[in-house]
Design an enzyme around this catalytic site. Structure first.
Site, PDB file in Angstrom:
ATOM      1  N   LYS A 114       0.858  -1.020   0.221  1.00 28.36           N
ATOM      2  CA  LYS A 114      -0.353   0.088  -0.081  1.00 28.36           C
ATOM      3  C   LYS A 114       1.380   1.590  -0.262  1.00 28.36           C
ATOM      4  CE  LYS A 114      -3.732  -1.306   0.489  1.00 28.36           C
ATOM      5  NZ  LYS A 114      -5.636  -2.136   1.205  1.00 28.36           N
ATOM      6  N   LYS A 196      -4.303 -10.378  -7.035  1.00 31.46           N
ATOM      7  CA  LYS A 196      -5.843 -10.249  -6.565  1.00 31.46           C
ATOM      8  C   LYS A 196      -7.003  -9.027  -7.195  1.00 31.46           C
ATOM      9  CE  LYS A 196      -7.313  -8.570  -2.487  1.00 31.46           C
ATOM     10  NZ  LYS A 196      -7.102  -7.967  -1.699  1.00 31.46           N
ATOM     11  N   LYS A 199     -10.590  -3.591  -4.614  1.00 32.42           N
ATOM     12  CA  LYS A 199     -11.931  -2.936  -4.578  1.00 32.42           C
ATOM     13  C   LYS A 199     -11.337  -1.268  -4.698  1.00 32.42           C
ATOM     14  CE  LYS A 199     -13.886  -3.736   0.164  1.00 32.42           C
ATOM     15  NZ  LYS A 199     -12.239  -3.176   0.396  1.00 32.42           N
TER      16      LYS A 199
HETATM   17  P1  ATP Z   1      -8.325  -2.883  -0.671  1.00 29.44           P
HETATM   18  O1  ATP Z   1      -8.036  -2.615  -1.723  1.00 29.44           O
HETATM   19  O2  ATP Z   1      -8.883  -1.891   0.027  1.00 29.44           O
HETATM   20  O3  ATP Z   1      -7.137  -3.298   0.507  1.00 29.44           O
HETATM   21  P2  ATP Z   1      -9.658  -5.402  -0.863  1.00 29.44           P
HETATM   22  O4  ATP Z   1     -10.050  -5.895  -1.476  1.00 29.44           O
HETATM   23  O5  ATP Z   1      -8.356  -5.821  -0.618  1.00 29.44           O
HETATM   24  O6  ATP Z   1      -9.618  -4.171  -0.694  1.00 29.44           O
HETATM   25  P3  ATP Z   1     -10.351  -5.928   1.893  1.00 29.44           P
HETATM   26  O7  ATP Z   1     -11.120  -4.941   3.209  1.00 29.44           O
HETATM   27  O8  ATP Z   1      -8.486  -5.746   2.222  1.00 29.44           O
HETATM   28  O9  ATP Z   1     -10.831  -5.995   0.632  1.00 29.44           O
HETATM   29  O10 ATP Z   1     -10.344  -7.360   2.666  1.00 29.44           O
HETATM   30  C1  ATP Z   1     -11.648  -7.923   3.158  1.00 29.44           C
HETATM   31  C2  ATP Z   1     -11.717  -9.663   2.900  1.00 29.44           C
HETATM   32  O11 ATP Z   1     -11.855 -10.020   1.488  1.00 29.44           O
HETATM   33  C3  ATP Z   1     -10.336 -10.036   3.761  1.00 29.44           C
HETATM   34  O12 ATP Z   1     -10.615 -11.239   4.061  1.00 29.44           O
HETATM   35  C4  ATP Z   1      -9.413 -10.393   1.939  1.00 29.44           C
HETATM   36  O13 ATP Z   1      -8.782 -11.529   2.157  1.00 29.44           O
HETATM   37  C5  ATP Z   1     -10.921 -10.526   0.989  1.00 29.44           C
HETATM   38  N1  ATP Z   1     -10.615 -10.416  -0.011  1.00 29.44           N
HETATM   39  C6  ATP Z   1     -10.418  -9.398  -0.485  1.00 29.44           C
HETATM   40  N2  ATP Z   1      -9.957  -9.203  -1.889  1.00 29.44           N
HETATM   41  C7  ATP Z   1     -10.246 -10.583  -2.587  1.00 29.44           C
HETATM   42  C8  ATP Z   1     -10.329 -11.303  -3.381  1.00 29.44           C
HETATM   43  N3  ATP Z   1      -9.500 -11.359  -4.833  1.00 29.44           N
HETATM   44  N4  ATP Z   1     -10.410 -13.041  -3.206  1.00 29.44           N
HETATM   45  C9  ATP Z   1     -10.639 -12.964  -2.180  1.00 29.44           C
HETATM   46  N5  ATP Z   1     -10.598 -12.370  -0.710  1.00 29.44           N
HETATM   47  C10 ATP Z   1     -10.566 -11.459  -0.815  1.00 29.44           C
HETATM   48 MG    MG Z   2      -7.062  -5.254   1.167  1.00 29.31          MG
END
Ligand code: ATP
Ligand code: MG
Length: 334
Positions: A114, A196, A199
């Site tokens: 990040k 991955k 969002k």
């Molecule tokens: P950011 O990019 O803001 O970090 P993020 O998409 O990584 O957002 P988080 O809020 O960090 O989402 O993660 C919330 C949960 O969702 C965590 O348990 C993370 O492991 C899971 N998660 C996030 N993206 C994925 C993905 N692409 N596949 C499976 N699990 C995911």
């Molecule tokens: Mg994340």
């Protein structure tokens, strides 16, 4: 007395929930609420480690709550709350900051990622947020926490903090166990199967959100990266065909079919048939969720009732732990 085990999880409203958010954590949650005492929250405190537009953050937090409910989290059967409404998170977060080491925090891969992505805003929160995450967990003394692979290191840190804190003050915190679901554990970007699906990463053009229009979803799947080999067949080989493996994981989660069944279904058909089929399966999977989320979102009074009741309930549990911690470290009781 039959004491249900406790479980807790949260997602940052840092972007619209994606197919990764759904097939990773969210879609496992409704099964849990029958068996466990579950707490699910919108992690708005965590979201601001990266600069947010205030109006968007507010909107997304409420949409996320509506989407949680639409995905099957019945507020009568679990506790749904907004993290900033339960002040104990920030308070315990501060205390735990003092029990995490600089070296440990420096090793967190999410911090490295990040800060590389937000080079103009490497703030203290980005560095110490694993302590807030440890507080999120430990306040509720959960038996285990469902997390994605990317969060495993943070749970490890929470465990180190528990060991350190309990070592000094006795059994204050229960040792949390990570629980990493096997299938659908990690959904990759449709345009970059090495990363991955995220969002909040603006560079991720291979994202599908929970509320995307069916046309948009179909378009995203039709342009999904498969692979460059000449074989052009649907076969599960994450090493050599990561794009195809990702699509198969998505299709398997959406339809319940095994990889072997999927290979048979598309035998000899190539990617031209496979990609739209995955898109359609996703559209059908999301359709009822989208309808329900829109209906709930329109009922502001209902949503407010849910998050207020959730915060009250969460606060009661969290306060018990916080009070114990304050006493142990030597704060004068109010
Ligand atoms: P950011 O990019 O803001 O970090 P993020 O998409 O990584 O957002 P988080 O809020 O960090 O989402 O993660 C919330 C949960 O969702 C965590 O348990 C993370 O492991 C899971 N998660 C996030 N993206 C994925 C993905 N692409 N596949 C499976 N699990 C995911
Ligand atoms: Mg994340």
């Amino acid at each position: 007395m039959d004491e249900k085990k406790t479980m807790l999880s949260g997602i940052k409203p840092s972007g619209d929930l994606t197919l990764g958010s759904y097939l990773g954590p969210l879609h496992h949650w409704p099964k849990m609420i029958e068996e466990y005492d579950c707490y699910y929250f919108m992690a708005d405190l965590h979201a601001i480690t990266v600069r947010q537009n205030p109006a968007d953050l507010r909107r997304r937090t409420l949409e996320q709550l509506a989407q949680y409910i639409a995905c099957g989290l019945d507020p009568e059967k679990c506790t749904l709350f907004i993290q900033s409404h339960v002040h104990q998170h920030a308070e315990l977060g501060w205390v735990l900051n003092c029990y995490a080491m600089f070296g440990e925090l420096s090793r967190m891969t999410q911090f490295k990622d990040k800060s590389a992505r937000n080079a103009d805003n490497i703030n203290g929160g980005l560095f110490t947020y694993p302590c807030l995450m440890a507080a999120d967990i430990l306040l509720y003394q959960p038996d285990f926490i469902p997390v994605g692979d990317d969060q495993r290191q943070h749970v490890e840190l929470a465990r180190n903090i528990v060991q350190r804190f309990n070592g000094v003050y006795g059994d204050v915190f229960k040792m949390p166990e990570p629980y990493i679901p096997k299938v659908g554990a990690r959904i990759m970007s449709l345009t970059n199967p090495a990363a991955k699906m995220s969002k909040s990463d603006n560079g991720d053009t291979g994202r599908v959100t929970l509320m995307d229009d069916p046309n948009v979803i179909m378009k995203q799947f039709k342009r999904a990266i498969t692979d460059s080999d000449t074989e052009r067949c649907v076969r599960y080989d994450p090493e050599n065909k990561p794009g195809v493996a990702n699509l198969m994981t998505i299709y398997s989660s959406a339809t319940g079919r095994s990889f072997a069944e999927i290979e048979r279904e598309f035998d000899g058909l190539g990617y031209g048939k496979f990609k739209p089929a995955v898109g359609e399966a996703v559209v059908e999977m999301l359709r009822p969720i989208q309808e329900e989320a829109r209906r709930i979102m329109a009922d502001k009074a209902y949503l407010e009732g849910v998050y207020r009741a959730g915060a009250e309930k969460a606060s009661r549990t969290a306060e018990k732990t916080l009070r114990k911690v304050y006493k142990k470290v030597g704060f004068v009781a109010r």
